[in-house]
Enzyme design. Structure first.
Site, PDB file in Angstrom:
ATOM      1  N   GLU A 151       0.820  -1.222   0.000  1.00 33.84           N
ATOM      2  CA  GLU A 151       0.000   0.000   0.000  1.00 33.84           C
ATOM      3  C   GLU A 151       0.852   1.271   0.000  1.00 33.84           C
ATOM      4  O   GLU A 151       0.809   2.074   0.927  1.00 33.84           O
ATOM      5  CB  GLU A 151      -0.955  -0.014   1.190  1.00 33.84           C
ATOM      6  CG  GLU A 151      -1.941  -1.168   1.129  1.00 33.84           C
ATOM      7  CD  GLU A 151      -3.025  -1.106   2.197  1.00 33.84           C
ATOM      8  OE1 GLU A 151      -2.789  -0.500   3.249  1.00 33.84           O
ATOM      9  OE2 GLU A 151      -4.096  -1.689   1.969  1.00 33.84           O
ATOM     10  N   GLU A 304      -6.792  -7.907  -0.823  1.00 35.75           N
ATOM     11  CA  GLU A 304      -7.239  -7.893   0.576  1.00 35.75           C
ATOM     12  C   GLU A 304      -8.694  -7.455   0.636  1.00 35.75           C
ATOM     13  O   GLU A 304      -9.087  -6.482  -0.008  1.00 35.75           O
ATOM     14  CB  GLU A 304      -6.433  -6.890   1.410  1.00 35.75           C
ATOM     15  CG  GLU A 304      -4.991  -7.230   1.635  1.00 35.75           C
ATOM     16  CD  GLU A 304      -4.306  -6.170   2.507  1.00 35.75           C
ATOM     17  OE1 GLU A 304      -4.986  -5.480   3.278  1.00 35.75           O
ATOM     18  OE2 GLU A 304      -3.087  -6.034   2.381  1.00 35.75           O
TER      19      GLU A 304
HETATM   20  C1  GAL Z   1      -4.452  -3.000   4.780  1.00 37.00           C
HETATM   21  C2  GAL Z   1      -3.047  -3.511   4.998  1.00 37.00           C
HETATM   22  C3  GAL Z   1      -3.012  -4.744   5.855  1.00 37.00           C
HETATM   23  C4  GAL Z   1      -3.919  -4.571   7.036  1.00 37.00           C
HETATM   24  C5  GAL Z   1      -5.316  -4.280   6.567  1.00 37.00           C
HETATM   25  C6  GAL Z   1      -6.320  -4.124   7.677  1.00 37.00           C
HETATM   26  O1  GAL Z   1      -4.438  -1.636   4.631  1.00 37.00           O
HETATM   27  O2  GAL Z   1      -2.401  -3.757   3.776  1.00 37.00           O
HETATM   28  O3  GAL Z   1      -1.697  -4.963   6.267  1.00 37.00           O
HETATM   29  O4  GAL Z   1      -3.449  -3.515   7.817  1.00 37.00           O
HETATM   30  O5  GAL Z   1      -5.320  -3.095   5.841  1.00 37.00           O
HETATM   31  O6  GAL Z   1      -7.589  -3.792   7.179  1.00 37.00           O
END
Ligand code: GAL
Length: 670
Positions: A151, A304
């Site tokens: 990110e 994610e």
């Molecule tokens: C994303 C990140 C992850 C975790 C996740 C939680 O922004 O890449 O490592 O923090 O959010 O929602």
């Protein structure tokens, strides 16, 4: 993506952080992963301190075991370069690697993301580690994909960043006189007499120079991209056949994702819809369409998402049963070939203790894990969707530079938000089941019957010319308010506006007029009324017909919406911010102009319809059970049953309808 899905099918899995667990848990993880159909895990994102516990030391033994375990279980690894979160020793020994905010305060370790994108020491240390990581696992059978950093979005105002900014500006402008002119530094006595005087836009007494701010945004995105490229090149050199990605965050302001996407092999995104926001389904669809656009129409990867609640909103609603599946299938329907989560097993400690996961704290024998497992398994039924496209005849133009320039201070209003504007134009198309591609300014528009530009505050001459040529050549163009206002130096385009689009729009404006709070009454030429808000413009038709006018006040009787028959096509200009129902009516009219229809007529409210390849996905985001007519003999791939003319969708249910192909006499392959 193809190299990833070939032999694996649709990808399913998540971030896997085994370093947080004793080894005996790993075996259970692998077993549960297999049972859930997991075939891809992202490993190592936050493991720099574990691999390099002190400068130049290396501990790969644990990672060897994890990758071996995954390989033994047939699970591919998306191996991360662990450079998003440097260990405390880096900042402690070399504080100049830590980022500095605009007030000159250093940000410390103890969280994550604490690095200066322009720090040579950070770069050197990161690349040394990435090189060793790549050398070690280049031929490991589990290695499927590289995940660079995490990110990207860091910003730093330190002296090293200022020096790098100057170098970037020298490359852009060549000499100081050109920079002074581009930045308009005769204003407020800002003229620079030496490159060394130029700093990042650090905290200042009052408004900054808008051109400096815009170049700063460009530089910050480029500086991070330069670092991404450096890591990527190390990986590519060692594993030319293994694709490289980095995870985006949807419409995320700090990085110009159009520029970034060109540099990666696979586009991936992290996306966390808010279960409490009624606009989430549409916002999510838009974000997925953006990813497809970034991927040039090819499949992308949902890297994610959450199985339940996140822990970073002030009040975190869980996902009700079925939402995990609905949201995941929404991404699949809109072009994703992989559906992954953050994270596999919920953390016991650390800042994300309360974040949901595929295996919750309560264990695998839970409602949530059962949903994860069922979803992972059902994806096999949809394997044939992998690699197929989502055809669209409508494009929406969105550019980061224009977004950056629009959302500076010192404009007529801070209430025109580039993303809200995009979303408000997108919603009525989404509701009708009309597929939309999101494209950058300057994109090839020849495949589209309709192009919508919800806002393009900053436009380059050639991009304005491309929009003009598009309508002249037979396309239907729609342009929203406060577009074509500044050039790429953030300087006003003088004359009647929108100066570079005046010809195509057949309209010319002379005043931007932010509106008082409350509705702005407008009237369609047929006589019915609608409300707009926030923004109006004093515009005259110059060849266009007035489709709607303002009904009240100083602008009464003046055009609010115009349509211009131009060349072989037409162009619409919307000089205000119409409410939802008026935008829906407008969408209906421009779709009719363009001869474009939704994938399924008579869609019940709340049902999203999108065709991917030959499969029609129907997703019920509404609270009611609905019956959706589906023509022709077809099967629902998710249930394996024939649709018999319709499908019934309970709330949060999904159907994946594939028309049945009848065997012709003599065809033995039916
Ligand atoms: C994303 C990140 C992850 C975790 C996740 C939680 O922004 O890449 O490592 O923090 O959010 O929602």
């Amino acid at each position: 993506m193809h190299t990833l899905t070939e032999g694996r099918g649709l990808l399913f899995g998540g971030d896997y952080n085994p370093e947080q667990w004793p080894e005996h848990v790993w075996a259970e993880d692998a077993e549960l992963m297999r049972a859930a159909g997991v075939n891809l895990v992202t490993v190592g994102v936050f493991s720099w301190a574990r691999i390099e516990p002190e400068p130049d030391a290396r501990d790969f033994a644990w990672l060897d075991k994890v990758l071996d375990l995954m390989a033994a279980n047939g699970i591919g690894v998306d191996l991360a370069t662990p450079t998003a979160s440097p260990p405390p020793w880096l900042g402690h020994r070399w504080p100049q690697t830590l980022p500095v905010d605009e007030s000159g305060h250093r940000l410390w370790y103890g969280s994550r993301n604490q690095f200066c994108p322009s720090s040579p020491i950070y770069r050197e240390r990161a690349l040394a580690l990435v090189t060793d990581l790549a050398d070690r696992y280049a031929s490991h059978p589990a290695l499927a994909l590289w995940h660079v950093g995490n990110e990207y979005g860091q910003i730093c105002h330190c002296d090293e960043s200022a020096a790098a900014f100057r170098t970037w500006l020298q490359a852009r402008y060549g000499d100081l006189a050109t920079l002074n002119e581009a930045w308009g530094t005769t204003f407020w006595s800002q003229r620079y007499s030496d490159w060394a005087e130029i700093v990042t836009p650090r905290r200042a007494p009052y408004l900054h120079n808008p051109a400096q701010l815009l170049d700063w945004r460009r530089f910050c995105s480029d500086a991070l991209l330069d670092h991404f490229r450096a890591e990527r090149d190390v990986l590519r050199e060692r594993t030319p056949g293994t694709p490289v990605t980095t995870n985006f965050m949807g419409l995320f302001k700090p990085v110009d994702s159009w520029a970034w996407a060109r540099e990666e092999d696979v586009v991936s995104n992290d996306w966390y819809p808010d279960p409490g926001d009624p606009l989430s389904p549409a916002r999510t669809a838009l974000t997925h369409d953006l990813m497809r656009g970034l991927a040039g129409g090819r499949p992308w990867l949902l890297m994610e998402q959450a199985t339940g609640a996140v822990n970073w909103r002030p009040h975190n609603l869980p996902k009700p049963p079925g939402l995990l599946r609905l949201e995941s299938l929404q991404a699949l329907a809109r072009g994703a070939d992989g559906l992954c989560y953050f994270q596999w097993r919920a953390s016991r400690f650390g800042a994300e203790r309360f974040h949901s996961a595929m295996v919750p704290h309560a264990g695998a024998d839970t409602r949530l894990h059962a949903e994860v497992r069922a979803h992972g398994r059902e994806l096999r039924r949809l394997a044939s969707v992998a690699g197929t496209p989502v055809p669209a005849r409508v494009a929406m133009v969105f550019g980061w530079e224009s977004w950056w320039a629009l959302e500076e201070r010192g404009l007529p209003s801070d209430r025109i938000d580039a993303v809200d504007q995009l979303l408000s134009y997108y919603v009525p198309f989404w509701e009708r089941g009309v597929a939309v591609d999101v494209v950058p300014p300057g994109a090839d528009l020849s495949a589209y019957a309709l192009v919508v530009v919800p806002n393009l505050f900053l436009v380059a001459d050639e991009d304005a010319a491309a929009l003009t040529a598009y309508a002249r050549g037979g396309g239907v163009l729609v342009v929203g308010p406060f577009s074509g206002v500044v050039d790429p130096r953030a300087q006003i385009r003088t004359g009647r506006f929108p100066a570079p689009l005046r010809e195509v729009l057949g309209a010319a404006g002379e005043e931007w007029r932010p509106a008082p709070d409350g509705p702005v009454r407008c009237r369609w030429s047929g006589g019915s009324e609608f409300s707009a808000r926030t923004w109006t413009e004093l515009v005259a038709a110059e060849g266009a017909e007035t489709v709607a006018e303002f009904a009240d006040g100083d602008l009464a009787g003046r055009p609010a919406v115009l349509r211009h028959a131009f060349g072989d096509g037409s162009a619409w200009y919307v000089a205000t911010m119409p409410d939802e129902s008026a935008l829906a009516a407008l969408a209906g009219r421009v779709l009719a102009d363009a001869g474009v229809e939704g994938v399924l007529p008579g869609l019940p409210a709340g049902v999203e319809a999108v065709r991917r390849g030959d499969v029609l996905f129907l997703l019920n985001h509404g609270a009611a059970t609905v019956r959706v007519p589906v023509p022709g003999p077809a099967d629902d791939l998710l249930t394996g049953s024939p649709t018999e003319g319709h499908v019934t969708l309970t709330p949060r249910a999904v159907a994946a309808v594939r028309p049945r192909v009848h065997a012709e006499p003599g065809d033995h392959h039916a």
